[in-house]
Each structure stands twice: as C-alpha cells, then as structure tokens.
Design an enzyme around this catalytic site. Structure first.
Site, PDB file in Angstrom:
ATOM      1  N   CYS A 199     -11.158  -2.260  -5.772  1.00  0.00           N
ATOM      2  CA  CYS A 199     -11.402  -1.351  -6.899  1.00  0.00           C
ATOM      3  C   CYS A 199     -12.276  -2.004  -7.958  1.00  0.00           C
ATOM      4  CB  CYS A 199     -10.071  -0.905  -7.492  1.00  0.00           C
ATOM      5  SG  CYS A 199      -8.916  -0.344  -6.217  1.00  0.00           S
ATOM      6  N   ALA A 252      -2.304  -2.329   8.934  1.00  0.00           N
ATOM      7  CA  ALA A 252      -2.879  -2.050   7.603  1.00  0.00           C
ATOM      8  C   ALA A 252      -4.401  -2.206   7.678  1.00  0.00           C
ATOM      9  CB  ALA A 252      -2.282  -2.993   6.565  1.00  0.00           C
ATOM     10  N   VAL A 288       0.514   1.472   7.278  1.00  0.00           N
ATOM     11  CA  VAL A 288       0.477   1.669   5.815  1.00  0.00           C
ATOM     12  C   VAL A 288      -0.960   1.853   5.349  1.00  0.00           C
ATOM     13  CG1 VAL A 288       2.521   0.205   5.511  1.00  0.00           C
ATOM     14  CG2 VAL A 288       0.254  -0.814   5.276  1.00  0.00           C
ATOM     15  N   GLY A 289      -1.102   2.346   4.134  1.00  0.00           N
ATOM     16  CA  GLY A 289      -2.407   2.403   3.479  1.00  0.00           C
ATOM     17  C   GLY A 289      -3.302   3.513   3.998  1.00  0.00           C
ATOM     18  N   GLY A 328     -17.422   9.207   1.810  1.00  0.00           N
ATOM     19  CA  GLY A 328     -16.003   9.304   2.168  1.00  0.00           C
ATOM     20  C   GLY A 328     -15.617   8.283   3.216  1.00  0.00           C
ATOM     21  N   ARG A 342     -17.565  -1.256   0.797  1.00  0.00           N
ATOM     22  CA  ARG A 342     -16.147  -1.360   1.179  1.00  0.00           C
ATOM     23  C   ARG A 342     -15.640  -2.785   0.987  1.00  0.00           C
ATOM     24  NH1 ARG A 342     -12.955   2.580   1.219  1.00  0.00           N
ATOM     25  NH2 ARG A 342     -11.453   1.423   2.462  1.00  0.00           N
ATOM     26  N   ALA A 390      -5.094  -4.601   0.605  1.00  0.00           N
ATOM     27  CA  ALA A 390      -4.087  -3.963  -0.262  1.00  0.00           C
ATOM     28  C   ALA A 390      -2.730  -3.823   0.425  1.00  0.00           C
ATOM     29  CB  ALA A 390      -4.617  -2.613  -0.730  1.00  0.00           C
ATOM     30  N   VAL A 404      -8.010  -8.116  15.436  1.00  0.00           N
ATOM     31  CA  VAL A 404      -7.110  -7.688  16.513  1.00  0.00           C
ATOM     32  C   VAL A 404      -7.867  -6.659  17.345  1.00  0.00           C
ATOM     33  CG1 VAL A 404      -4.961  -6.509  17.082  1.00  0.00           C
ATOM     34  CG2 VAL A 404      -5.022  -8.155  15.202  1.00  0.00           C
TER      35      VAL A 404
HETATM   36  P1  FAD Z   1      -7.953  -2.096   2.854  1.00  0.00           P
HETATM   37  O1  FAD Z   1      -7.582  -2.594   1.517  1.00  0.00           O
HETATM   38  O2  FAD Z   1      -9.317  -1.534   3.033  1.00  0.00           O
HETATM   39  O3  FAD Z   1      -7.737  -3.278   3.888  1.00  0.00           O
HETATM   40  C1  FAD Z   1      -7.904  -3.098   5.265  1.00  0.00           C
HETATM   41  C2  FAD Z   1      -8.380  -4.395   5.871  1.00  0.00           C
HETATM   42  O4  FAD Z   1      -8.116  -4.375   7.262  1.00  0.00           O
HETATM   43  C3  FAD Z   1      -9.878  -4.580   5.740  1.00  0.00           C
HETATM   44  O5  FAD Z   1     -10.165  -5.744   4.984  1.00  0.00           O
HETATM   45  C4  FAD Z   1     -10.370  -4.712   7.188  1.00  0.00           C
HETATM   46  O6  FAD Z   1     -11.362  -5.713   7.331  1.00  0.00           O
HETATM   47  C5  FAD Z   1      -9.121  -5.118   7.923  1.00  0.00           C
HETATM   48  N1  FAD Z   1      -9.114  -4.724   9.333  1.00  0.00           N
HETATM   49  C6  FAD Z   1      -9.389  -3.514   9.847  1.00  0.00           C
HETATM   50  N2  FAD Z   1      -9.238  -3.523  11.196  1.00  0.00           N
HETATM   51  C7  FAD Z   1      -8.870  -4.776  11.533  1.00  0.00           C
HETATM   52  C8  FAD Z   1      -8.577  -5.401  12.755  1.00  0.00           C
HETATM   53  N3  FAD Z   1      -8.615  -4.744  13.913  1.00  0.00           N
HETATM   54  N4  FAD Z   1      -8.254  -6.704  12.740  1.00  0.00           N
HETATM   55  C9  FAD Z   1      -8.207  -7.388  11.568  1.00  0.00           C
HETATM   56  N5  FAD Z   1      -8.469  -6.845  10.380  1.00  0.00           N
HETATM   57  C10 FAD Z   1      -8.789  -5.548  10.357  1.00  0.00           C
HETATM   58  N6  FAD Z   1      -8.283   3.165  -5.016  1.00  0.00           N
HETATM   59  C11 FAD Z   1      -7.678   3.473  -6.181  1.00  0.00           C
HETATM   60  O7  FAD Z   1      -6.535   3.942  -6.166  1.00  0.00           O
HETATM   61  N7  FAD Z   1      -8.307   3.265  -7.374  1.00  0.00           N
HETATM   62  C12 FAD Z   1      -9.562   2.748  -7.461  1.00  0.00           C
HETATM   63  O8  FAD Z   1     -10.101   2.561  -8.550  1.00  0.00           O
HETATM   64  C13 FAD Z   1     -10.226   2.449  -6.249  1.00  0.00           C
HETATM   65  N8  FAD Z   1     -11.483   1.956  -6.267  1.00  0.00           N
HETATM   66  C14 FAD Z   1     -12.086   1.622  -5.100  1.00  0.00           C
HETATM   67  C15 FAD Z   1     -13.375   1.102  -5.144  1.00  0.00           C
HETATM   68  C16 FAD Z   1     -14.011   0.741  -3.971  1.00  0.00           C
HETATM   69  C17 FAD Z   1     -15.394   0.212  -4.030  1.00  0.00           C
HETATM   70  C18 FAD Z   1     -13.327   0.878  -2.727  1.00  0.00           C
HETATM   71  C19 FAD Z   1     -14.006   0.469  -1.464  1.00  0.00           C
HETATM   72  C20 FAD Z   1     -12.056   1.402  -2.669  1.00  0.00           C
HETATM   73  C21 FAD Z   1     -11.422   1.785  -3.861  1.00  0.00           C
HETATM   74  N9  FAD Z   1     -10.136   2.324  -3.852  1.00  0.00           N
HETATM   75  C22 FAD Z   1      -9.532   2.660  -5.024  1.00  0.00           C
HETATM   76  C23 FAD Z   1      -9.421   2.566  -2.583  1.00  0.00           C
HETATM   77  C24 FAD Z   1      -8.465   1.429  -2.272  1.00  0.00           C
HETATM   78  O9  FAD Z   1      -9.149   0.223  -2.355  1.00  0.00           O
HETATM   79  C25 FAD Z   1      -7.902   1.630  -0.872  1.00  0.00           C
HETATM   80  O10 FAD Z   1      -7.204   2.841  -0.855  1.00  0.00           O
HETATM   81  C26 FAD Z   1      -6.967   0.502  -0.474  1.00  0.00           C
HETATM   82  O11 FAD Z   1      -7.621  -0.734  -0.484  1.00  0.00           O
HETATM   83  C27 FAD Z   1      -6.421   0.764   0.930  1.00  0.00           C
HETATM   84  O12 FAD Z   1      -5.645  -0.313   1.332  1.00  0.00           O
HETATM   85  P2  FAD Z   1      -5.474  -0.659   2.867  1.00  0.00           P
HETATM   86  O13 FAD Z   1      -4.631  -1.885   2.932  1.00  0.00           O
HETATM   87  O14 FAD Z   1      -5.073   0.524   3.599  1.00  0.00           O
HETATM   88  O15 FAD Z   1      -6.951  -0.990   3.356  1.00  0.00           O
END
Ligand code: FAD
Length: 545
Positions: free
Chosen positions: A43, A112, A283-284, A246, A134, A11, A81
């Site tokens: 999501c 992120a 972020v995120g 959580g 996840r 995301a 990383v």
């Molecule tokens: P993510 O989208 O989780 O991406 C982080 C990525 O970083 C992961 O793919 C991980 O593999 C990668 N990563 C981590 N560490 C490393 C590293 N060291 N090196 C390389 N890659 C790495 N939110 C809503 O608002 N509405 C919803 O309906 C909703 N439904 C959801 C349903 C499910 C089943 C899930 C799991 C989440 C849901 N969410 C929802 C939450 C939303 O998906 C997250 O808040 C959002 O994806 C967060 O974005 P992000 O980029 O921070 O992390």
C-alpha cells in the site's frame, strides 16, 4: 512437531506465520515467497514512487533474517511453489535462480499467493515502457524510468484505487497524467455521482480523464509504446503506460491441486479459512469472503481482510482452533490530492441488485464545528433499506475526517445496525474534532426524516414537470440555478409562497446541499402545499456532471 508451510510471504502469509509462531512455539514454520522480499508494504508503493517515502527500506516490515531472529520463521525468497501434492502432503518448490527443485512436507498448508494484475491480451503490452504495480520490483522499475528517462507524459489505464494514487504520485513528480477508464466514472466501486466529485479534484490538478472510454490498442512497437488508442478512436500520446485495470486471484496452483474455487473465481473457504481440504487454508486476495451485508460470497482484494484472515489461519493451523472470520464490508479509502474518498458496505446499485428496498440520502456537513477554523466540507451518502431502516452502505468524499466517518458507518454495518442506531451513536465531540451533531448523525437524521415521511427527496433526474423553487439567496441564484427555477429565498418563503407559487403544482424546493431545502419543504407542507419534495443533495450534487 507440527509442520506449517505458507505460500506467499506478504500481507496474509506473514500475518499467518507470525500468529502461528505466537500460538505454537514448537511448530516448524516455513514461508515460500517467489518475489525478492517478504512483508513489504504494497500500500506504500505509490508513495515511494511519489518520493514521499524516499527510503525503500522503510517499506519493508521485516526481512527473512529478522523473521528468523525474532520468530524462527524460515522465510525463503526467490523460491516458488510449483505444485501441491495433497495426498503426500508435500509441496514442490523451485528456486527461481538456477531452477533447482525440492519437496517440502507439511501438516498444515496456508495458501496466501495474492492476486495477479490483469494484463489485457493486446499487442505491445510487454513493451519496456508498459508497467504494472504489484511488487517492489515493479516499483523499482517505475522509479528507474522516472529517474533515468525524465518522462513528460504518463497514461494510466484504469482509474481504480491504485490508478488514482499513481496519478497523484506522478503529478508529484511533475509528469502530465491521463487516466483511461472504461467505466463511466473513475473509482468504479463508488457510486457515480460521488466519484464525480473525485473527477473534479483530478481536473483541478490537470489530470485528464477519459472515462467511459476503454483502451483499444497500444500504439508503437513491442519494445516501446508511444500512444494509446481509445475505443472511440481518440489517441493519447504518452512516454509510458501504467496498467492498473484490476487483479485476478492467483488460484492456478490451488485449482490444479483439486482445491475448490468458488463462484467468485477465488478459493472457497469456510469460517476458519479452510478450503475443501481441512489441512489447507487460503487467505487474502486469493480467497473469497462472505459479504457482511448481503451474505453472498465475493472477492474483496484489500489489505485489512488479508491481514485478519492470515492471522486467523495461522492460529488455526497452529492450534486447531480460532474464532471465525469476521464480516467483510469492502471498506476502503483513497486519497486523491486534497480529496479523500471512502466506501463501506453496498453501493446503491449493488444494494438494489441484492433485492433491498433502497433509499439514499446525501448530506454535506463540515468535518468539525463550522465556527472552528479549518472546517472542511464532506459529501456523505447513506444507502439504507426503506422498509426496515437497516443501514446498507455509506460513501464519503471530502477533505479531513472522511476516514473517521467511513469507519463509524462500517462499525454500524458490522453490527447490522439501522439509521436509528447511527443517529443515536454517542460520539466524542469538541469543536476541533466534530460537531455536537456529527456528520454521520446528520446523514442518519435526514434518512429518519425520509423514512417517517417528514421529507420526500427527489433525484435530480426526475424533475420534469415540477415547479422548481430555488430557496437560496438572490446572489446564489444569480450565480447559477436549475433551468426554469424561480427564486424564493427561504427567509421570505412564508410571506411570498401564496403569491409566487402555484399550490396545485407538484413542487420541488432546493438549496445548495439540501438543508435549507428541507426547511423550505417543511414550511410549504405546513402551509398546505401537499406535494412538495426536496432535491436530493441540492443544486451542488445536481451539478456534478
Ligand atoms: P500479497 O500481499 O500480494 O502477497 C502474495 C505473495 O505471494 C506475493 O508476494 C507473491 O509473490 C507470492 N506468491 C504468489 N504465488 C506464489 C507461489 N506459487 N510461490 C511463492 N510465492 C508466491 N489494500 C488496502 O486495503 N489499502 C490500500 O491502500 C492498498 N493499496 C495498495 C497499493 C498497491 C500498489 C497494491 C499493489 C495493493 C494495494 N492494496 C491495498 C491491496 C493489498 O496490498 C492486498 O489486498 C494485500 O496485499 C493482499 O494480501 P495477500 O497476502 O493476499 O497477497
């Protein structure tokens, strides 16, 4: 040429990458993602498990090939990383297959990495039939077990957003579902009496809920769990377990690199998503936000903030400028079978804890004009500051139209508006879309009445010693009422009040939802009854157990 490296390709990470490209055609943009996919729709995962989104490819917003073709973004999957050297401005990347490591230099680094699902440190938690949700890989594993083992019973530990969506998904698959929730109600971010309505929906769909009763042990072997033992000693037999208790921000990499972690446990950032190192952004789910109502830093692990923050950080990393991050209100919504439940801003307890002089209203309007076919009721709760009228939060549970009302309330919150602002919003109306006085107007107007003292509302928990007057019709009264209540229907109140009621006793009037109760309160007050209150939310809310 500016070298932008992004850790995490879903995301926040991919929003950052694409924005950076749109703002800077010359930059080198590399995304490192340890999973097998970039930009997948987290999501949507429960709906793929339910079978409503049958094709897995529909969950992929893009692929590394497409990201390169369209944006010249070098997205590397299956690579992690493992460390950040801020002095030399390099990250160490490990290919998960084979373990080969290499260094990647950066000018700007965007973290992120999201959050990790919390896994309780108990025996058998790594058994083959205990799942998390996840990633795409988790989703495949759950779909696989359903397809190959035809499980009859599932236990979901954690009744939050994902737990509830999965309860519905598994019921769609014909599986018996039990939810285990440590807090007194499912959907802990929502106020308990509102979440109670969601529990009624779950019961209608034969989802068993053990609330206020946490997981104690996973009974079985390290390979296979057969039952869950609860804190009160009860056991729930199950064919598989979904852990959804959580998430924890993924901050280890940042912490080890000397990036400041905030009081919330997530990475501290400024208004441009910069960490304590101006060349490193976060972020995120991994970063903290400033809450738009009380101004405290906290974690809001949701897709909307992650996407907006990613876009902002990508722009800033590419151009050294970007408008500051917007407010985060924790606006969220979930659908549980036919019921939608949405929240925004502060709940009642959080508002009190933040020091506001809190009052609340409950209303039960229809989502569009009642005379137009298909009108569905929804319960709205508004939380506001008695002293200033400032709106602090809103919650809604119902069928259609909950999303619109939550978004309208969120908009007023965003601008720091009051209940007067909400009451006077000029909203679109035709019978099939809303009401001339929309559901949010009605809530705000009730709050205005309370603030002006035209109406005094009393909670169902404070009725001792009051003269209780049920102003509904005799058939409604006969079907069930509050203990000790007498029935004086609203339409007869003017004639019967002097004879049937004791003017000297503090009196509480009530109807089903509060509307007739309010009219009755106004009648009695103007007749000279000086201590009259209306039951908050009416009989229907008092009955939410
Ligand atoms: P993510 O989208 O989780 O991406 C982080 C990525 O970083 C992961 O793919 C991980 O593999 C990668 N990563 C981590 N560490 C490393 C590293 N060291 N090196 C390389 N890659 C790495 N939110 C809503 O608002 N509405 C919803 O309906 C909703 N439904 C959801 C349903 C499910 C089943 C899930 C799991 C989440 C849901 N969410 C929802 C939450 C939303 O998906 C997250 O808040 C959002 O994806 C967060 O974005 P992000 O980029 O921070 O992390």
């Amino acid at each position: 040429m500016r070298n932008i490296v992004i850790i995490g390709g879903v995301a926040g990470g991919m929003s950052a990458a694409t924005r950076a490209r749109r703002m800077n055609e010359q930059a080198s943009i590399t995304v490192i993602e340890k999973g097998g996919f970039i930009s997948f729709a987290n999501c949507g995962l429960p709906y793929h498990i339910a079978g409503r989104i049958e094709n897995e490819a529909d969950l992929l917003m893009t692929t590394p090939q497409a990201a390169w073709a369209r944006f010249r973004i070098d997205a590397r999957v299956g690579q992690e990383v493992v460390s950040i050297d801020r002095e030399r401005k390099r990250v160490l990347v490990r290919r998960l297959e084979g373990g080969f490591e290499y260094e990647l230099p950066y000018d700007k680094l965007i973290l992120a990495p999201g959050a990790n699902a919390i896994v309780p440190p108990i025996a058998n938690v790594r058994a083959e039939n205990v799942f998390l949700l996840r990633t795409m890989e988790d989703t495949r594993a759950i779909r696989d077990v359903i397809a190959k083992q035809n499980p009859k019973r599932a236990a979901i530990v954690g009744g939050g957003f994902i737990g509830l969506e999965m309860a519905e998904a598994l019921r769609d698959r014909g599986i018996e579902v039990t939810i285990i929730e440590k807090m007194p109600r499912v959907l802990p971010p929502m106020d308990p009496e509102m979440a109670g309505i969601v529990e009624q929906t779950l019961a209608r769909h034969d989802v068993r809920v053990h609330a206020g009763n946490g997981l104690k042990a996973l009974i079985g072997t390290e390979h296979r769990v057969s039952a869950i033992e609860l804190e009160d000693g009860a056991t729930v037999e199950t064919d598989f377990v979904l852990m959804s208790i959580g998430v924890r921000p993924n901050v280890e990499l940042a912490k080890t690199a000397g990036i400041t972690i905030g009081a919330s446990g997530a990475i501290a950032v400024d208004a441009q998503q910069r960490t304590n190192d101006p060349d490193v952004y976060a972020v995120g789910d991994a970063s903290e936000v400033v809450h738009g109502v009380h101004g405290k830093t906290m974690r809001v692990p949701l897709a909307g903030p992650a996407n907006r923050q990613g876009r902002l950080a990508g722009e800033h990393a590419a151009t050294d400028a970007a408008a500051p991050a917007g407010k985060v209100l924790g606006t969220a919504i979930v659908q549980v079978f036919e019921t939608s439940a949405g929240i925004t801003g502060l709940g009642e307890k959080a508002a009190r804890d933040a020091g506001f002089d809190v009052d609340t209203v409950y209303v039960l309007p229809k989502h569009h004009a009642g005379y137009y076919p298909g009108a569905e009721p929804m319960r709205i709760k508004l939380i506001y500051c008695r002293a200033t009228g400032r709106l602090l939060g809103g919650q809604a549970v119902g069928g259609q139209g909950v999303d619109k009302r939550i978004d309208v309330i969120a908009t007023v919150l965003h601008f720091g508006g009051t209940i007067d602002d909400l009451a006077s919003l000029d909203l679109a109306y035709a019978p099939q879309f809303g009401s001339a006085k929309d559901a949010v107007h009605i809530g705000a107007m009730v709050a205005q009445n309370q603030r002006r003292g035209d109406s005094v509302a009393i909670a169902p928990s404070a009725l001792d010693g009051q003269q209780l007057v049920d102003v509904r019709t005799p058939p409604e009264f006969a079907a069930g009422t509050l203990h000790g209540a007498i029935n004086v229907p609203l339409d007869e109140l003017r004639e019967r009040a002097w004879a049937d009621l004791d003017q000297k006793r503090p009196t509480v009037v009530f109807c089903a939802v509060g509307q007739r109760g309010y009219a009755a309160e106004r009648v009695l007050r103007q007749m000279g009854f000086d201590d009259v209150k209306n039951l908050k939310g009416g009989y229907s809310l008092a009955m939410v157990k």
